[in-house]
Design a protein around this motif. Structure first.
Motif, PDB file in Angstrom:
ATOM      1  N   VAL A  35       0.852  -1.183   0.000  1.00 39.66           N
ATOM      2  CA  VAL A  35       0.000   0.000   0.000  1.00 39.66           C
ATOM      3  C   VAL A  35       0.888   1.232   0.000  1.00 39.66           C
ATOM      4  CG1 VAL A  35      -1.670   1.263   1.328  1.00 39.66           C
ATOM      5  CG2 VAL A  35      -1.781  -1.201   1.253  1.00 39.66           C
ATOM      6  N   GLU A  36       0.557   2.172  -0.878  1.00 42.54           N
ATOM      7  CA  GLU A  36       1.324   3.411  -0.926  1.00 42.54           C
ATOM      8  C   GLU A  36       0.451   4.522  -0.422  1.00 42.54           C
ATOM      9  OE1 GLU A  36       3.851   3.299  -4.845  1.00 42.54           O
ATOM     10  OE2 GLU A  36       2.666   5.128  -4.594  1.00 42.54           O
ATOM     11  N   MET A  37       0.955   5.261   0.568  1.00 44.20           N
ATOM     12  CA  MET A  37       0.134   6.344   1.113  1.00 44.20           C
ATOM     13  C   MET A  37       0.833   7.669   0.890  1.00 44.20           C
ATOM     14  SD  MET A  37      -1.283   4.814   4.581  1.00 44.20           S
ATOM     15  CE  MET A  37      -1.411   3.092   4.908  1.00 44.20           C
ATOM     16  N   THR A  38       0.101   8.617   0.371  1.00 45.96           N
ATOM     17  CA  THR A  38       0.683   9.952   0.182  1.00 45.96           C
ATOM     18  C   THR A  38      -0.244  10.969   0.799  1.00 45.96           C
ATOM     19  OG1 THR A  38       0.594   9.151  -2.078  1.00 45.96           O
ATOM     20  CG2 THR A  38       2.079  10.974  -1.626  1.00 45.96           C
ATOM     21  N   PRO A  39       0.282  11.876   1.617  1.00 50.47           N
ATOM     22  CA  PRO A  39      -0.577  12.946   2.122  1.00 50.47           C
ATOM     23  C   PRO A  39      -0.979  13.833   0.956  1.00 50.47           C
ATOM     24  CG  PRO A  39       1.571  12.988   3.199  1.00 50.47           C
ATOM     25  CD  PRO A  39       1.647  11.969   2.146  1.00 50.47           C
ATOM     26  N   ALA A  40      -2.262  14.171   0.881  1.00 50.87           N
ATOM     27  CA  ALA A  40      -2.738  14.886  -0.309  1.00 50.87           C
ATOM     28  C   ALA A  40      -3.965  15.726   0.008  1.00 50.87           C
ATOM     29  CB  ALA A  40      -3.084  13.881  -1.407  1.00 50.87           C
ATOM     30  N   HIS A  41      -4.326  16.494  -0.979  1.00 57.91           N
ATOM     31  CA  HIS A  41      -5.537  17.307  -0.898  1.00 57.91           C
ATOM     32  C   HIS A  41      -6.505  16.875  -1.978  1.00 57.91           C
ATOM     33  CE1 HIS A  41      -3.492  20.934   1.127  1.00 57.91           C
ATOM     34  NE2 HIS A  41      -4.233  20.305   1.989  1.00 57.91           N
ATOM     35  N   LEU A  42      -7.793  16.871  -1.633  1.00 57.00           N
ATOM     36  CA  LEU A  42      -8.817  16.549  -2.620  1.00 57.00           C
ATOM     37  C   LEU A  42      -9.579  17.816  -2.937  1.00 57.00           C
ATOM     38  CD1 LEU A  42     -10.554  14.301  -4.065  1.00 57.00           C
ATOM     39  CD2 LEU A  42     -12.009  14.399  -2.095  1.00 57.00           C
TER      40      LEU A  42
ATOM     41  N   LEU B 234      -2.048  13.877  -8.573  1.00 50.55           N
ATOM     42  CA  LEU B 234      -2.000  12.464  -8.247  1.00 50.55           C
ATOM     43  C   LEU B 234      -3.090  11.698  -8.966  1.00 50.55           C
ATOM     44  CD1 LEU B 234      -1.265  12.391  -4.436  1.00 50.55           C
ATOM     45  CD2 LEU B 234       0.177  11.627  -6.285  1.00 50.55           C
ATOM     46  N   TRP B 235      -4.270  12.297  -9.092  1.00 45.41           N
ATOM     47  CA  TRP B 235      -5.396  11.576  -9.645  1.00 45.41           C
ATOM     48  C   TRP B 235      -6.452  12.567 -10.037  1.00 45.41           C
ATOM     49  CZ3 TRP B 235     -10.505  10.563  -8.240  1.00 45.41           C
ATOM     50  CH2 TRP B 235     -11.058   9.423  -8.819  1.00 45.41           C
TER      51      TRP B 235
ATOM     52  N   VAL C 121      -6.903  15.151  -7.113  1.00 49.48           N
ATOM     53  CA  VAL C 121      -6.134  14.984  -5.881  1.00 49.48           C
ATOM     54  C   VAL C 121      -4.715  15.461  -6.147  1.00 49.48           C
ATOM     55  CG1 VAL C 121      -5.281  13.370  -4.184  1.00 49.48           C
ATOM     56  CG2 VAL C 121      -7.487  12.992  -5.235  1.00 49.48           C
TER      57      VAL C 121
ATOM     58  N   TYR D  88       0.220  17.058  -1.171  1.00 50.34           N
ATOM     59  CA  TYR D  88       0.174  18.071  -0.139  1.00 50.34           C
ATOM     60  C   TYR D  88       1.503  18.793  -0.022  1.00 50.34           C
ATOM     61  CZ  TYR D  88      -0.380  19.881   4.594  1.00 50.34           C
ATOM     62  OH  TYR D  88      -0.452  20.667   5.683  1.00 50.34           O
TER      63      TYR D  88
END
Lengths: 70, 528
Positions: free
Chosen positions: B382-389, B413-414, B423, B426
């Protein structure tokens, strides 16, 4: 106006995504952490749950292992 | 060699006074740099940079740059920029002279091997190698588990602490554990390990008041001695005698005592020092056989090898000259938790492959290597990245513009065009990262600040202009009082605005002019 939400972007494979969704639904409503399910391999969750997800995956992985007693 | 490059200029020049060092450094240069040095060896004047570039084909320009940078870093080439802004390079004169001398004269070491009638019982080459390896392993074992191993080497505990600095994490109550770099150190090649230890030794030498340049020069000189030949101890200087003791503990040198004299014998580890500068590793005898059923057979009796294999495999049997283990998922997970990567394990197994399997390609079976890599990637599913939606964009155009902007900044990111959501990473972008809409807003806002200040300035300027005008008007009506004072000297405050046109003084003026208030005319009027 555009809304900005802060969180954690998770990208993984499909089984792991299902595992996380299952984990989410097993928690009581106040602790649900998935903000949004984008598609079958990407999720957007609240930022503080990364450790919890990692430990849940580690537990799941350990259930599959067998250590031969010496 | 970075250690050499980091020495200050004076010390480097002293180092280059020794012809052996020049040769050792020449050996360590990249091939293009070696060629440059040799070509420039007999050219006394500077060579312009353009001429140097002509020696290289067009596609070699990056290698050319690397070679030049290396040479300048080691101060072999000195760069001068003359008035026409053209750079030219010159070989370091000390280096040049010494290398030339070295080429012409025979290689003469400062000491000669001792004749065999004095030296008795010289160890054979195999014995010497066994001795060197034994010493080195002792040292490594003591390095790793300082509590368990007996005190076999004579290094003081403070020296050992220095070596252990990067490798072990010292905690007061618990036994010291190997850090991630410690594990990687264990799996490194012997030459790499040797150089690491020597580097630590040299950088520590300044605290013990030994000049690192002397150390480096002695070590490099040592590498030119002949393995297995005895050299008299009384040819060494005081500093070198101190170093010899430490080097003997590391396994680089064997000390022997005769009846009247004592001598030292350099081992293969020492003579390989300068060779290993160019990162060419000498193959030593491998001992590990890996089978397709994930079992490991190590034909070795060394404790160090046992310890290393225990890091990532589960030990099944240990016989005096054989170690049988199995590579299992659990043992590998242990290794991964300690910071070892799958590539390191696989390269260790490949480098130490037993001669029987070494010719087979690949020496480690593919299924084992692939499985080790798969188990490693299993830990990172699992890859986790802090981000904003960002969602609820007002229109599709704004969304597209924002997406493009984010893509330019590599923060996207997406994105989902159907639901108009995206997304972004961050805090990867300078300010609010959502794209042209916000960027424009920021632009306007920042401009607004600027404009605010500009506006204020303009208003202030206008206000001050008005004030000044009023003041001047007031002054203009007061100039009469200055005239009445009738001073020799011109009045201190002169009105800026001259209400009256001044006729030139040689023209007899019309007396109907109102009184003149300019300085010169006051003086003229005041003179009788």
């Amino acid at each position: 106006m555009v809304n900005a939400t802060k969180g954690l972007f998770i990208s993984c494979d499909i089984p792991m995504a299902q595992f996380i969704i299952n984990l989410n639904s097993s928690l009581p409503a106040s602790q649900k952490f998935i903000i949004h399910v984008m598609d079958s391999t990407h999720l957007f969750v609240q930022p503080h749950v990364s450790e919890m997800i990692r430990s849940a995956i580690a537990d799941f992985r350990d259930q599959n292992s067998y250590e031969k007693p010496n | 060699m970075d250690m050499v490059a980091s020495l200050p200029a004076m010390k480097l020049d002293r180092l280059y006074a020794n012809p052996f060092i020049c040769q050792a450094i020449l050996r360590s240069l990249p091939p293009l740099a070696k060629k440059y040095v040799l070509e420039m060896l007999y050219i006394d004047g500077p060579v312009s940079a353009k001429m140097l570039e002509e020696w290289v084909l067009a596609d070699g320009s990056s290698k050319h740059r690397i070679a030049l940078d290396r040479l300048i870093q080691l101060r072999i080439f000195t760069e001068t920029v003359d008035r026409k802004k053209e750079t030219s390079y010159r070989l370091n004169p000390t280096f040049q002279i010494n290398l030339r001398k070295h080429l012409i004269d025979r290689e003469v070491l400062p000491r000669e091997p001792m004749p065999s009638n004095i030296v008795a019982r010289l160890p054979s080459l195999e014995e010497l190698e066994a001795y060197a390896l034994g010493q080195w392993e002792c040292f490594l074992l003591q390095l790793i588990n300082s509590t368990q191993a007996e005190k076999l080497t004579n290094f003081s505990s403070s020296m050992m602490k220095v070596f252990q600095r990067g490798l072990l994490s010292q905690r007061e109550k618990e036994a010291s554990r190997l850090t991630e770099s410690g594990f990687q150190f264990l799996l490194m090649d012997t030459n790499a390990q040797l150089w690491y230890i020597i580097r630590e030794y040299i950088s520590n030498s300044e605290e013990r008041d030994i000049d690192p340049a002397d150390l480096i020069s002695f070590l490099l000189e040592l590498s030119f001695h002949i393995t297995g030949e005895a050299y008299n101890m009384n040819t060494l200087t005081e500093i070198q005698r101190h170093m010899i003791k430490d080097l003997a503990d590391l396994g680089l040198i064997k000390l022997q005592q005769g009846r009247k004299e004592s001598w030292f014998i350099p081992t293969k580890l020492a003579t390989n020092l300068s060779v290993s500068l160019t990162d060419s590793s000498s193959r030593k005898q491998g001992f590990v056989v890996v089978e397709t059923n994930f079992r490991l057979y190590a034909y070795s009796s060394s404790k160090l090898h046992c310890e290393i294999l225990r890091l990532f495999s589960r030990i099944e049997y240990q016989l005096p000259n054989l170690f049988v283990g199995a590579i299992t998922k659990e043992s590998l997970y242990n290794a991964f938790e300690n910071g070892i990567t799958a590539e390191q394990i696989i390269s260790f197994l490949q480098q130490n492959a037993h001669p029987r399997v070494a010719e087979r390609i690949p020496s480690v079976p593919e299924n084992v290597a692939d499985q080790i890599r798969l188990w490693e990637s299993d830990l990172n599913r699992v890859e986790m990245t802090p981000a904003h939606l960002y969602d609820e964009f007002p229109s599709r155009d704004v969304f597209e513009a924002a997406c493009d902007f984010a893509r330019e900044w590599c923060g996207l990111l997406w994105e989902d065009s159907k639901k108009m959501r995206m997304v972004l990473i961050y805090q990867d972008l300078p300010e609010d990262p959502t794209g042209r809409f916000h960027d424009f807003k920021q632009f306007v806002e920042s401009n607004f600040d600027v404009f605010k200040w500009i506006g204020l300035l303009i208003i202030l300027a206008q206000g001050s202009c008005i004030l000044l005008a009023m003041v001047l008007r007031a002054l203009g009506q007061n100039h009469g009082s200055n005239y009445d004072s009738d001073d020799e000297y011109p009045p201190a405050r002169l009105p800026l605005i001259n209400h009256n046109l001044q006729p030139p003084s040689f023209v007899v003026g019309d007396p109907h002019f109102p009184p003149k208030n300019d300085a010169w005319n006051v003086r003229i009027h005041s003179q009788p």
